[in-house]
Design a protein around this motif. Structure first.
Motif, PDB file in Angstrom:
ATOM      1  N   THR A 709       0.602  -1.292   0.061  1.00  0.00           N
ATOM      2  CA  THR A 709      -0.565   0.028   0.317  1.00  0.00           C
ATOM      3  C   THR A 709       0.909   0.948   0.521  1.00  0.00           C
ATOM      4  OG1 THR A 709      -0.317  -0.205   2.271  1.00  0.00           O
ATOM      5  CG2 THR A 709      -1.871  -1.142   1.227  1.00  0.00           C
ATOM      6  N   VAL A 710       0.025   2.508  -0.168  1.00  0.00           N
ATOM      7  CA  VAL A 710       1.024   3.279  -0.438  1.00  0.00           C
ATOM      8  C   VAL A 710      -0.145   4.528  -0.221  1.00  0.00           C
ATOM      9  CG1 VAL A 710       2.132   6.009  -1.918  1.00  0.00           C
ATOM     10  CG2 VAL A 710       2.284   3.215  -1.709  1.00  0.00           C
ATOM     11  N   ARG A 711       0.539   4.799   0.836  1.00  0.00           N
ATOM     12  CA  ARG A 711      -0.906   6.459   1.842  1.00  0.00           C
ATOM     13  C   ARG A 711      -2.084   5.689   2.093  1.00  0.00           C
ATOM     14  NH1 ARG A 711      -0.049  11.934  -1.013  1.00  0.00           N
ATOM     15  NH2 ARG A 711       1.768  11.957  -0.401  1.00  0.00           N
ATOM     16  N   GLY A 712      -2.094   3.914   2.333  1.00  0.00           N
ATOM     17  CA  GLY A 712      -4.088   3.215   2.929  1.00  0.00           C
ATOM     18  C   GLY A 712      -3.991   3.065   1.962  1.00  0.00           C
ATOM     19  N   GLU A 713      -3.493   2.743   0.175  1.00  0.00           N
ATOM     20  CA  GLU A 713      -4.752   3.350  -0.547  1.00  0.00           C
ATOM     21  C   GLU A 713      -3.954   1.415  -1.618  1.00  0.00           C
ATOM     22  OE1 GLU A 713      -4.467   6.552  -3.065  1.00  0.00           O
ATOM     23  OE2 GLU A 713      -6.359   6.825  -1.710  1.00  0.00           O
ATOM     24  N   PHE A 754       8.840  -3.921  -7.744  1.00  0.00           N
ATOM     25  CA  PHE A 754       8.539  -2.726  -7.802  1.00  0.00           C
ATOM     26  C   PHE A 754       7.962  -2.820  -7.076  1.00  0.00           C
ATOM     27  CE2 PHE A 754       5.611   0.486  -9.315  1.00  0.00           C
ATOM     28  CZ  PHE A 754       6.736   1.499  -9.797  1.00  0.00           C
ATOM     29  N   MET A 755       6.473  -3.300  -6.720  1.00  0.00           N
ATOM     30  CA  MET A 755       5.564  -2.509  -6.192  1.00  0.00           C
ATOM     31  C   MET A 755       5.714  -3.287  -4.886  1.00  0.00           C
ATOM     32  SD  MET A 755       2.517  -2.623  -7.794  1.00  0.00           S
ATOM     33  CE  MET A 755       1.788  -3.012  -9.488  1.00  0.00           C
ATOM     34  N   HIS A 756       6.490  -3.350  -4.179  1.00  0.00           N
ATOM     35  CA  HIS A 756       7.205  -4.042  -3.024  1.00  0.00           C
ATOM     36  C   HIS A 756       8.127  -2.409  -2.113  1.00  0.00           C
ATOM     37  CE1 HIS A 756      10.061  -5.725   0.249  1.00  0.00           C
ATOM     38  NE2 HIS A 756       9.376  -5.320   0.539  1.00  0.00           N
ATOM     39  N   ALA A 757       9.044  -2.251  -3.876  1.00  0.00           N
ATOM     40  CA  ALA A 757       9.616  -1.319  -3.836  1.00  0.00           C
ATOM     41  C   ALA A 757       8.840   0.515  -3.553  1.00  0.00           C
ATOM     42  CB  ALA A 757      10.702  -1.246  -4.914  1.00  0.00           C
ATOM     43  N   ALA A 758       7.657   0.172  -4.066  1.00  0.00           N
ATOM     44  CA  ALA A 758       6.878   1.539  -4.209  1.00  0.00           C
ATOM     45  C   ALA A 758       6.565   1.498  -2.108  1.00  0.00           C
ATOM     46  CB  ALA A 758       5.554   1.847  -4.790  1.00  0.00           C
ATOM     47  N   GLY A 759       5.764   0.535  -1.902  1.00  0.00           N
ATOM     48  CA  GLY A 759       5.490  -0.418  -0.237  1.00  0.00           C
ATOM     49  C   GLY A 759       6.807   0.404   0.381  1.00  0.00           C
ATOM     50  N   GLY A 760       7.668   0.415   0.180  1.00  0.00           N
ATOM     51  CA  GLY A 760       8.686  -0.156   1.226  1.00  0.00           C
ATOM     52  C   GLY A 760       9.657   2.072   0.955  1.00  0.00           C
ATOM     53  N   GLU A 762       7.932   4.517   0.500  1.00  0.00           N
ATOM     54  CA  GLU A 762       6.277   5.530   1.272  1.00  0.00           C
ATOM     55  C   GLU A 762       7.247   4.945   2.710  1.00  0.00           C
ATOM     56  OE1 GLU A 762       2.097   5.843   2.849  1.00  0.00           O
ATOM     57  OE2 GLU A 762       2.921   4.164   2.319  1.00  0.00           O
ATOM     58  N   GLY A 763       7.788   3.715   3.510  1.00  0.00           N
ATOM     59  CA  GLY A 763       8.390   4.134   4.723  1.00  0.00           C
ATOM     60  C   GLY A 763       9.056   4.523   4.992  1.00  0.00           C
ATOM     61  N   VAL A 769       9.905  12.267   8.069  1.00  0.00           N
ATOM     62  CA  VAL A 769       9.211  13.572   7.749  1.00  0.00           C
ATOM     63  C   VAL A 769       8.449  13.659   9.234  1.00  0.00           C
ATOM     64  CG1 VAL A 769       6.737  14.496   6.736  1.00  0.00           C
ATOM     65  CG2 VAL A 769       7.970  13.572   5.048  1.00  0.00           C
ATOM     66  N   ARG A 770       8.433  12.306  10.429  1.00  0.00           N
ATOM     67  CA  ARG A 770       7.887  12.013  11.112  1.00  0.00           C
ATOM     68  C   ARG A 770       9.129  12.330  12.295  1.00  0.00           C
ATOM     69  NH1 ARG A 770       5.311   7.083  10.386  1.00  0.00           N
ATOM     70  NH2 ARG A 770       6.937   6.528  11.832  1.00  0.00           N
ATOM     71  N   THR A 771      10.249  12.035  12.122  1.00  0.00           N
ATOM     72  CA  THR A 771      11.483  12.564  12.850  1.00  0.00           C
ATOM     73  C   THR A 771      11.359  14.147  12.319  1.00  0.00           C
ATOM     74  OG1 THR A 771      12.239  10.710  11.849  1.00  0.00           O
ATOM     75  CG2 THR A 771      13.999  12.427  12.938  1.00  0.00           C
ATOM     76  N   SER A 772      11.156  14.862  11.468  1.00  0.00           N
ATOM     77  CA  SER A 772      11.626  16.245  11.690  1.00  0.00           C
ATOM     78  C   SER A 772      10.402  16.955  12.081  1.00  0.00           C
ATOM     79  CB  SER A 772      11.484  16.587   9.862  1.00  0.00           C
ATOM     80  OG  SER A 772      10.270  16.798   9.233  1.00  0.00           O
ATOM     81  N   GLN A 773       9.198  16.456  12.130  1.00  0.00           N
ATOM     82  CA  GLN A 773       7.540  17.171  13.063  1.00  0.00           C
ATOM     83  C   GLN A 773       7.749  16.687  14.037  1.00  0.00           C
ATOM     84  OE1 GLN A 773       4.780  15.122   9.961  1.00  0.00           O
ATOM     85  NE2 GLN A 773       4.674  17.079   8.882  1.00  0.00           N
ATOM     86  N   SER A 774       8.095  15.810  14.443  1.00  0.00           N
ATOM     87  CA  SER A 774       7.777  15.326  16.554  1.00  0.00           C
ATOM     88  C   SER A 774       9.283  16.334  16.845  1.00  0.00           C
ATOM     89  CB  SER A 774       8.076  13.824  15.948  1.00  0.00           C
ATOM     90  OG  SER A 774       9.697  13.697  15.627  1.00  0.00           O
TER      91      SER A 774
END
Length: 838
Positions: A709-713, A754-760, A762-763, A769-774
Motif C-alpha cells: 500500500t501507499v498512503r493506505g491505498e 516494483f510494488m514492494h519497492a513502492a511500498g517500502g 513510502e516507509g 518526515v515524522r522525525t522532523s515534525q515530531s
C-alpha cells in the motif's frame, strides 16, 4: 575600525577604558544620518500607530471622555493583571484604527497602506490622490503623539517613544563583535557587519554632499532610498520583497538578525547549547560482561579526558605516581594547577620527579580517567530524561565505547554504527549528582509510566526461553559453567533428575538468583492462541509461577523480563527488593542467558522458513479463493450493485472491501504456513517469545507478502489507467494493484519487486518526515512548558507564580514510583498477605 571603539590587537591598550584586549568590553560609536530612515524591525508598530492616530493633531482616534476613562482603567489593570491590560490595549487600538474622522480636530483620515518592506502610502479617496510618506513625515507624525495616548495604545512613553523607531543616528557596534581577521595572504578580511557599515557611510556621505550642493529632488530621493536599503539589510538581510546584500562571491551577508536567530544563531547556537570541553564521541559496540552501570572507554580517550583532583594527605602518593607517568602512560596526568593558579603542562616538563616531590595539599592534579570514575553518557537525539545517564568508567583496549545491551532501550541505541557522547563532570557536586541521581540503575523504572525500561531484549529473551523450557536438561559441568559465566560461584541445588543421570533443569538455575521470599505469577508472552493459559493449570508451560523464590512453572520470555514491560517479574523485583538488587540480578543472570545460546547455538537458517508442498498448495488455494471474491466485488462495482460504505463513494467502497478481503487472505495464508513450522524452529521461537519479529514477518518470509500500500491505498499511480505496462488498462485485480503472491523465501517477480519497492519507499519517506515534525513539535512543547515547576506545597506553577495544577499530576503521584495505571496495587498486597491463589 577606530581604536576608540575598543582594543582588538594583542598588546593594544584601549584609549577609552585603558584596558587590554582581554578586559576591554568594546565601545559603541554612531553615524549621524543625513536624512532619517525607518527601522525595519518596527515597521508593524509604526503602521499600527499611524493608523490609530490622527494625521493632523497626532491624538488617538477615540473620544476625549473615553480616553480619560481608559487611562484610569488601564492603570488599575497594569498593577494587578498585566496580561489583561495588554488585551485591552489591543481592543482600543482596533477601535481607533476603524475611525475615519478624528474626534479631537475633526480632520478626515486617509487610508494608510504599507508597501513592504518600509514604504507607507496615504490614499485620499475623495480626491483620488496618493501621497507617499517619507521617513521625515513619519517621524514628525510620531513625535506629535502625546504620552497619555501612547499609554492607552500599550506603549511605555518613558522607554519607547515611537519616533525612536525612525533612525536619525545609527549605532555602530564595537570592533570586538565584528573583528577583522588576517588571512594567510596577509590581507585583512573584514566582518559582514563592517562591510554593511562601509556601504551605509558611503551612501550617507554622498547623500549629504548632494543635499548641500542643492541637487535635484529625484537624485536625493534615489540616494535616500539606497540609504534605507543599506540600513534595512544591515539590520535584517532576509526581509521579504527586498534583494539580500551579497558578497562579490554571491554569498548573502550575515547581518544583525541573522546573527541572533535560528539554530545556528547566538541564542540557540552559542548560549543555550554549545560545543563543550571534557567530552568525547565515538562509535558504540556491545559488551555483555560489563555491568549496566558501566561504560567501556578506550585508553586513548581515558588519556585525553581529565578529572581535576585536589591533593590531600590521603591521595598525595597516588597523584605523585600519576605525575611520574605523565600524559603518555595510563593512568597518568596531563596538568597540575598550583596554589597560586599557575597551570603546568606535563607534556613539556623534563624533570617530573622534582615536580612530583614538590606536590603539596591544595594543588590540583588533572589526572587521566580511570576505572570507577563517573561520567555522563548521551545518545542523540536526546528525547527524554534517560537519553543522558551516569555511567561508571571501565577503561578497555579498543577504539569504541562499550555498552551493556540491556541499556540500549532508554538510549534507543543499536550497534549498526551509532555514535555516542561522553562528558566528564569537573566538580565534586556534579560528580555526586551523576553518581547518586543520574546513574543507570536509578533509571531502571521509567518516569513515563513506571514500567521497566532497562531489561531483556533480543538474545536475552531467546536465551531465557531456551534455558527455562522443559526440554533443557543440564549436567553438573554445564550448570557450573553457566554459573561461572554469570559471575557467581555457588553450589547448585539438588538435581531435578537423579537417575539414570544427575540432571538439572533451567528453572532451578534461574531460581538460584531469586530472593527466597519472592512470589510472582503472570502469563508469559508465548501464552496466546493455542498455547494460551490463564492460571497455573497450564499444560503449555506458558503461565509463570514463582513461590518462595523458586520458579515452579512457566518459561521466561519478554513479558517476564523484557524491557518496557509493565508488572513483569523484573518490575516486582525492582519495586520490592530495590534498585541495587535488580542491578545485580540483571548483571549476573543476563550473562547466563547469552551463555546458554553460545552453548546450544542459536541462529536463523533458510530452512526455518521453508514450508512443505502440501501447505503451499493449501495456501495458494486460499489466495485463489480470495482473488475470486475480489473479481466478484469488481463485477458488482461495474454493474453498480456494490453495497456502498456509509460516507464513501462507490470507488472508495470497492477499495475498502478489496483491502479487507486481501488482508484476510494474507493472514489466513500466514496462519496456514506458520502452524506447520516446527515449534523449536529458531525463527518461530524469536517471534513467539517476543525477542524479535512477529508472525507477520514469518508470514512474509514463508507464505506471502500480501498487499502493498501507499498512503493506505492499493498502488494505482503509474501509467494512464494502469500501474505498469505489464497489466491491462483499467485492471482492478489484486496483482495489477500491488498484491504480492510470492514470499521472500520463493523470491519476487519483477513486477512484485516494483510494488514492494513502492511500498517500502513510502516507509522511508514517512520516517524522515515524522522525525522532523515530531522534533519541531517537541521543541515547541518544551518552550511552552519550560517555566513550569513543582512548588514545595506540590502545586505546579509558572514563572509568574500562577497555579497551573493544584496538585502535581492531579493526584500527586510520581509515575516512576507507583504501579502502572494505579497508585496502589491492591491485588499484589492482598496476594502477598493471604497467599496467592486462595
Amino acid at each position: 575600525m577606530d581604536p576608540k571603539l575598543g582594543a582588538i590587537e594583542p598588546g593594544q591598550t584601549c584609549p577609552i577604558c585603558g584596558n587590554s584586549i582581554r578586559a576591554c568590553p568594546g565601545h559603541f560609536g554612531h553615524i549621524e544620518l543625513a536624512l532619517p530612515v525607518v527601522n525595519v524591525l518596527f515597521v508593524k508598530n509604526i503602521y499600527e500607530l499611524l493608523r490609530a492616530t490622527c494625521n493632523k493633531c497626532g491624538r488617538i482616534k477615540i473620544a476625549p471622555q473615553d480616553a480619560e476613562r481608559y487611562i484610569r482603567y488601564l492603570k488599575r489593570l497594569k498593577d494587578r493583571y498585566p496580561y489583561l491590560a495588554r488585551r485591552f490595549s489591543e481592543y482600543v487600538k482596533k477601535q481607533a484604527i476603524k475611525a475615519s474622522k478624528c474626534p479631537h480636530c475633526g480632520a478626515e483620515q486617509p487610508k494608510i497602506k504599507l508597501e513592504k518592506p518600509t514604504t507607507f502610502v496615504e490614499y485620499y479617496e475623495e480626491r483620488k490622490a496618493m501621497i507617499r510618506l517619507n521617513p521625515l513625515i513619519i517621524r514628525s507624525r510620531l513625535e506629535r503623539i502625546p504620552n497619555e495616548d501612547l499609554e492607552i495604545l500599550g506603549y511605555d512613553s518613558k522607554d519607547s517613544r515611537p519616533e525612536w523607531m525612525v533612525f536619525t543616528v545609527l549605532p555602530v557596534p564595537p570592533t570586538s563583535i565584528r573583528p577583522s581577521i588576517l588571512i594567510e595572504t596577509g590581507i585583512r578580511s573584514e566582518d559582514d557587519l563592517t562591510h554593511k557599515l562601509v556601504d551605509i557611510i558611503r551612501t550617507n556621505e554622498r547623500l549629504r554632499e548632494h543635499i548641500v550642493s542643492g541637487a535635484p529632488q529625484i537624485i536625493i530621493d534615489d540616494l535616500w532610498e539606497l540609504l534605507q536599503y543599506h540600513v534595512t539589510t544591515y539590520l535584517d538581510n532576509e526581509v521579504p520583497g527586498l534583494p539580500p546584500a551579497k558578497h562579490r562571491s554571491g554569498r548573502p551577508l550575515k547581518t544583525l538578525v541573522q546573527r541572533l536567530k535560528g539554530k545556528e544563531g547566538r541564542f540557540r547556537g552559542n548560549l543555550s547549547g554549545k560545543r563543550v570541553d571534557y567530552s568525547a564521541r565515538t562509535v558504540i559496540s556491545p559488551d555483555p560482561y560489563l555491568s549496566i552501570n558501566e561504560v567501556g572507554i578506550p585508553i586513548d580517550v581515558a588519556k585525553t579526558l581529565t578529572v581535576p583532583e585536589r591533593v590531600t594527605d590521603l591521595n598525595i602518593d597516588e597523584l605523585r605516581r600519576h605525575i611520574l607517568n605523565g600524559p603518555e602512560k595510563w593512568p597518568g596526568a596531563n596538568y597540575i594547577v598550583t596554589q597560586d593558579g599557575r597551570r603546568i603542562d606535563l607534556r613539556y616538563v623534563k624533570d617530573r620527579k622534582s615536580i612530583a616531590e614538590s606536590l603539596a595539599p591544595g594543588y590540583i592534579v588533572e589526572r587521566h580517567l580511570k576505572d570507577g570514575d563517573i561520567v555522563i553518557f548521551n545518545r542523540q537525539p536526546s528525547l527524554h530524561r534517560m537519553s543522558m545517564m551516569g555511567h561508571v568508567v571501565k577503561v578497555l583496549p579498543g577504539r569504541t565505547f562499550r555498552l551493556h545491551l540491556a541499556v540500549c532501550p532508554p538510549y534507543n541505541a543499536d550497534f549498526d554504527g551509532d555514535e555516542m557522547n561522553l562528558h566528564v563532570p569537573q566538580t565534586e557536586e556534579a560528580r555526586a549528582e551523576a553518581r547518586y541521581l543520574l546513574k543507570v540503575q536509578y533509571n531502571i523504572l521509567t518516569p513515563r509510566y513506571g514500567g521497566i525500561i532497562i531489561g531483556g531484549i533480543q538474545d536475552y529473551i531467546s536465551g531465557a526461553y531456551m534455558l527455562t523450557i522443559k526440554s533443557t536438561l543440564l549436567t553438573r559441568e554445564e550448570v557450573m559453567e553457566l554459573l561461572a559465566s554469570s559471575g557467581i560461584v555457588k553450589e547448585p541445588l539438588e538435581p531435578a533428575i537423579l537417575s539414570p543421570k544427575r540432571l538439572w533443569i533451567g528453572k532451578q538455575i534461574v531460581s538460584m538468583f531469586l530472593p527466597e521470599d519472592f512470589d510472582y505469577q503472570g502469563r508469559a508472552n508465548i501464552s496466546s492462541g493455542p498455547l494460551k493459559c490463564e492460571d497455573i493449570e497450564c499444560f503449555w508451560d506458558s503461565f509463570v509461577l514463582v513461590r518462595k523464590g523458586k520458579l515452579l512453572l512457566g518459561v521466561i520470555d519478554k513479558k517476564i523480563i523484557g524491557a518496557e514491560q509493565q508488572e513483569s517479574l523484573l518490575y516486582w523485583l525492582a519495586k520490592e527488593y530495590g534498585i541495587e538488587f535488580t542491578t545485580k540480578f540483571i548483571d549476573h543472570i543476563f550473562r547466563m542467558f547469552i551463555k546458554i545460546l553460545e552453548k546450544r547455538g542459536f541462529t536463523l537458517k533458510l530452512d526455518d522458513v521453508a514450508i512443505d508442498m502440501a501447505t503451499k498448495s493449501n495456501m495458494y488455494s486460499l489466495l485463489n479463493e480470495s482473488f475470486k471474491r475480489v473479481e466478484e466485488l469488481v463485477q458488482k462495482y461495474v454493474e453498480g450493485t456494490l453495497e456502498v460504505v456509509p460516507g464513501r463513494s462507490l470507488e472508495e467502497s470497492l477499495e475498502i472491501k478489496i483491502l479487507e478481503v486481501l488482508a484476510e487472505a494474507r493472514d489466513r495464508a500466514g496462519e496456514e504456513a506458520v502452524s506447520n513450522l516446527n515449534p523449536f524452529n529458531h525463527a518461530f521461537i524469536m517471534a513467539r517469545t517476543g525477542a524479535r519479529g512477529n508472525v507477520l514477518n514469518l508470514t512474509q518470509m514463508a507464505a506471502t507478502l500480501g498487499q502493498m500500500t501507499v498512503r493506505g491505498e492499493r498502488i494505482w499511480r503509474g501509467y494512464m489507467g494502469r500501474t505498469l505496462p505489464h497489466f491491462k488498462k483499467n485492471d482492478l485485480g489484486p496483482i495489477a494493484r500491488g498484491f504480492v503472491v510470492n514470499s521472500f523465501f520463493n523470491g519476487l517477480s519483477v513486477t512484485e519487486m516494483f510494488m514492494h519497492a513502492a511500498g517500502g519507499r513510502e516507509g522511508l519517506v514517512d520516517t524522515a518526515v515524522r522525525t522532523s515534525q515530531s522534533g519541531y513539535m517537541q521543541r515547541r512543547l518544551i518552550n511552552a512548558l519550560q517555566d513550569l515547576y513543582v512548588e514545595y506545597d506540590y502545586t505546579v506553577r509558572d514563572s509568574t507564580g500562577s497555579i497551573i495544577q493544584f496538585i502535581y499530576g492531579e493526584d500527586g503521584a510520581d509515575p516512576s514510583k507507583t504501579p502502572y495505571t494505579t497508585i496502589i496495587n491492591v491485588d499484589r498486597i492482598v496476594g502477598k498477605v493471604i497467599g496467592w491463589g486462595r
